[in-house]
Write a protein that holds these residues in place. Structure first.
Motif, PDB file in Angstrom:
ATOM      1  N   PRO A  10       0.814  -1.219   0.000  1.00 14.69           N
ATOM      2  CA  PRO A  10       0.000   0.000   0.000  1.00 14.69           C
ATOM      3  C   PRO A  10       0.857   1.283   0.000  1.00 14.69           C
ATOM      4  CG  PRO A  10      -0.960  -1.562   1.507  1.00 14.69           C
ATOM      5  CD  PRO A  10       0.366  -2.125   1.055  1.00 14.69           C
ATOM      6  N   ALA A  11       2.103   1.159   0.368  1.00 16.77           N
ATOM      7  CA  ALA A  11       3.000   2.315   0.360  1.00 16.77           C
ATOM      8  C   ALA A  11       3.421   2.705  -1.058  1.00 16.77           C
ATOM      9  CB  ALA A  11       4.239   2.027   1.191  1.00 16.77           C
ATOM     10  N   ALA A  12       3.104   1.878  -2.036  1.00 14.00           N
ATOM     11  CA  ALA A  12       3.528   2.151  -3.413  1.00 14.00           C
ATOM     12  C   ALA A  12       3.024   3.504  -3.892  1.00 14.00           C
ATOM     13  CB  ALA A  12       3.062   1.024  -4.336  1.00 14.00           C
ATOM     14  N   ARG A  13       1.810   3.858  -3.593  1.00 11.77           N
ATOM     15  CA  ARG A  13       1.252   5.132  -4.036  1.00 11.77           C
ATOM     16  C   ARG A  13       1.989   6.304  -3.375  1.00 11.77           C
ATOM     17  NH1 ARG A  13      -0.593   7.405  -8.223  1.00 11.77           N
ATOM     18  NH2 ARG A  13      -2.168   5.874  -8.635  1.00 11.77           N
ATOM     19  N   ILE A  14       2.336   6.159  -2.116  1.00 11.62           N
ATOM     20  CA  ILE A  14       3.083   7.216  -1.415  1.00 11.62           C
ATOM     21  C   ILE A  14       4.480   7.342  -2.008  1.00 11.62           C
ATOM     22  CG2 ILE A  14       4.046   7.918   0.811  1.00 11.62           C
ATOM     23  CD1 ILE A  14       1.580   6.445   2.052  1.00 11.62           C
ATOM     24  N   LEU A  15       5.115   6.213  -2.287  1.00 10.72           N
ATOM     25  CA  LEU A  15       6.438   6.242  -2.917  1.00 10.72           C
ATOM     26  C   LEU A  15       6.364   6.902  -4.294  1.00 10.72           C
ATOM     27  CD1 LEU A  15       7.656   2.688  -1.913  1.00 10.72           C
ATOM     28  CD2 LEU A  15       8.588   4.866  -1.103  1.00 10.72           C
ATOM     29  N   PHE A  16       5.298   6.655  -5.005  1.00 12.34           N
ATOM     30  CA  PHE A  16       5.094   7.289  -6.308  1.00 12.34           C
ATOM     31  C   PHE A  16       5.064   8.809  -6.152  1.00 12.34           C
ATOM     32  CE2 PHE A  16       2.074   9.056  -9.401  1.00 12.34           C
ATOM     33  CZ  PHE A  16       2.681   8.692 -10.590  1.00 12.34           C
ATOM     34  N   GLU A  17       4.360   9.284  -5.145  1.00  9.91           N
ATOM     35  CA  GLU A  17       4.278  10.727  -4.907  1.00  9.91           C
ATOM     36  C   GLU A  17       5.633  11.308  -4.530  1.00  9.91           C
ATOM     37  OE1 GLU A  17       1.088  11.628  -2.189  1.00  9.91           O
ATOM     38  OE2 GLU A  17      -0.303  10.358  -3.319  1.00  9.91           O
ATOM     39  N   VAL A  18       6.401  10.588  -3.722  1.00  7.44           N
ATOM     40  CA  VAL A  18       7.746  11.047  -3.356  1.00  7.44           C
ATOM     41  C   VAL A  18       8.624  11.099  -4.601  1.00  7.44           C
ATOM     42  CG1 VAL A  18       9.834  10.472  -2.057  1.00  7.44           C
ATOM     43  CG2 VAL A  18       7.591  10.245  -0.978  1.00  7.44           C
ATOM     44  N   ALA A  19       8.515  10.089  -5.457  1.00 13.44           N
ATOM     45  CA  ALA A  19       9.315  10.061  -6.680  1.00 13.44           C
ATOM     46  C   ALA A  19       8.963  11.221  -7.604  1.00 13.44           C
ATOM     47  CB  ALA A  19       9.113   8.734  -7.397  1.00 13.44           C
ATOM     48  N   GLN A  20       7.728  11.664  -7.570  1.00 16.88           N
ATOM     49  CA  GLN A  20       7.310  12.790  -8.406  1.00 16.88           C
ATOM     50  C   GLN A  20       7.752  14.132  -7.851  1.00 16.88           C
ATOM     51  OE1 GLN A  20       2.993  12.062  -8.650  1.00 16.88           O
ATOM     52  NE2 GLN A  20       3.267  12.547 -10.798  1.00 16.88           N
ATOM     53  N   THR A  21       7.644  14.313  -6.540  1.00 13.94           N
ATOM     54  CA  THR A  21       7.785  15.652  -5.974  1.00 13.94           C
ATOM     55  C   THR A  21       8.951  15.818  -5.018  1.00 13.94           C
ATOM     56  OG1 THR A  21       6.289  15.114  -4.153  1.00 13.94           O
ATOM     57  CG2 THR A  21       5.291  16.031  -6.144  1.00 13.94           C
ATOM     58  N   GLY A  22       9.624  14.742  -4.680  1.00 13.48           N
ATOM     59  CA  GLY A  22      10.675  14.807  -3.673  1.00 13.48           C
ATOM     60  C   GLY A  22      11.977  15.399  -4.186  1.00 13.48           C
ATOM     61  N   MET A  23      12.897  15.543  -3.270  1.00 14.22           N
ATOM     62  CA  MET A  23      14.243  15.968  -3.611  1.00 14.22           C
ATOM     63  C   MET A  23      14.931  14.811  -4.335  1.00 14.22           C
ATOM     64  SD  MET A  23      14.391  19.031  -2.518  1.00 14.22           S
ATOM     65  CE  MET A  23      16.102  19.453  -2.464  1.00 14.22           C
ATOM     66  N   PRO A  24      16.031  15.055  -5.053  1.00 19.42           N
ATOM     67  CA  PRO A  24      16.657  13.991  -5.843  1.00 19.42           C
ATOM     68  C   PRO A  24      16.964  12.698  -5.073  1.00 19.42           C
ATOM     69  CG  PRO A  24      17.552  16.088  -6.494  1.00 19.42           C
ATOM     70  CD  PRO A  24      16.671  16.356  -5.298  1.00 19.42           C
ATOM     71  N   ASN A  25      17.508  12.799  -3.867  1.00 12.09           N
ATOM     72  CA  ASN A  25      17.796  11.574  -3.107  1.00 12.09           C
ATOM     73  C   ASN A  25      16.520  10.825  -2.755  1.00 12.09           C
ATOM     74  OD1 ASN A  25      20.521  11.960  -3.182  1.00 12.09           O
ATOM     75  ND2 ASN A  25      20.707  12.664  -1.066  1.00 12.09           N
ATOM     76  N   GLY A  26      15.472  11.552  -2.402  1.00 11.17           N
ATOM     77  CA  GLY A  26      14.191  10.929  -2.096  1.00 11.17           C
ATOM     78  C   GLY A  26      13.579  10.275  -3.315  1.00 11.17           C
ATOM     79  N   ARG A  27      13.719  10.933  -4.447  1.00 13.27           N
ATOM     80  CA  ARG A  27      13.208  10.348  -5.694  1.00 13.27           C
ATOM     81  C   ARG A  27      13.896   9.027  -5.991  1.00 13.27           C
ATOM     82  NH1 ARG A  27      12.227  15.093 -10.152  1.00 13.27           N
ATOM     83  NH2 ARG A  27      10.602  16.174  -8.968  1.00 13.27           N
ATOM     84  N   MET A  28      15.220   9.034  -5.881  1.00 19.63           N
ATOM     85  CA  MET A  28      15.985   7.809  -6.159  1.00 19.63           C
ATOM     86  C   MET A  28      15.603   6.688  -5.198  1.00 19.63           C
ATOM     87  SD  MET A  28      17.771   8.425  -8.837  1.00 19.63           S
ATOM     88  CE  MET A  28      18.882   7.040  -8.838  1.00 19.63           C
ATOM     89  N   ALA A  29      15.458   7.008  -3.925  1.00 21.20           N
ATOM     90  CA  ALA A  29      15.089   6.002  -2.932  1.00 21.20           C
ATOM     91  C   ALA A  29      13.692   5.448  -3.194  1.00 21.20           C
ATOM     92  CB  ALA A  29      15.169   6.598  -1.528  1.00 21.20           C
ATOM     93  N   ALA A  30      12.766   6.316  -3.564  1.00 20.50           N
ATOM     94  CA  ALA A  30      11.397   5.875  -3.841  1.00 20.50           C
ATOM     95  C   ALA A  30      11.354   4.976  -5.072  1.00 20.50           C
ATOM     96  CB  ALA A  30      10.489   7.091  -4.034  1.00 20.50           C
ATOM     97  N   ILE A  31      12.080   5.341  -6.106  1.00 19.72           N
ATOM     98  CA  ILE A  31      12.128   4.519  -7.319  1.00 19.72           C
ATOM     99  C   ILE A  31      12.755   3.166  -7.007  1.00 19.72           C
ATOM    100  CG2 ILE A  31      13.221   4.319  -9.593  1.00 19.72           C
ATOM    101  CD1 ILE A  31      12.795   7.412  -9.816  1.00 19.72           C
ATOM    102  N   SER A  32      13.818   3.168  -6.237  1.00 24.75           N
ATOM    103  CA  SER A  32      14.470   1.917  -5.852  1.00 24.75           C
ATOM    104  C   SER A  32      13.517   1.006  -5.074  1.00 24.75           C
ATOM    105  CB  SER A  32      15.713   2.220  -5.011  1.00 24.75           C
ATOM    106  OG  SER A  32      16.308   1.037  -4.572  1.00 24.75           O
TER     107      SER A  32
END
Length: 59
Positions: A10-32
Motif C-alpha cells: 500500500p506504500a507504493a502510491r506514497i512512494l510514487f508521490e515522493v518520486a514525483q515531488t521529492g528531492m533527488p535523493n528521495g526520488r531515487m530512494a522511492a524509485i528503488s
C-alpha cells in the motif's frame, strides 16, 4: 525494518508521490523501493514515472 522487507505494497502510491515531488535523493530512494516491490501496481507506477521524470533516474 524497511518497507520493502515487509512487502507493504500500500506504500507504493506514497512512494510514487515522493518520486514525483521529492528531492533527488528521495526520488531515487522511492524509485528503488518501487523496483524492489515487483508487484503489478509498482510496475505500473514505474512506467508512469518513466514518462514523467528524466531518464537519468532510471539508469
Amino acid at each position: 525494518m524497511f518497507i520493502r522487507d515487509r512487502n507493504y505494497t500500500p506504500a507504493a502510491r506514497i512512494l510514487f508521490e515522493v518520486a514525483q515531488t521529492g528531492m533527488p535523493n528521495g526520488r531515487m530512494a522511492a524509485i528503488s523501493a518501487l523496483k524492489q516491490f515487483r508487484t503489478e501496481e509498482s510496475k505500473r507506477l514505474l512506467k508512469e514515472l518513466e514518462a514523467l521524470l528524466p531518464e537519468h533516474y532510471f539508469t
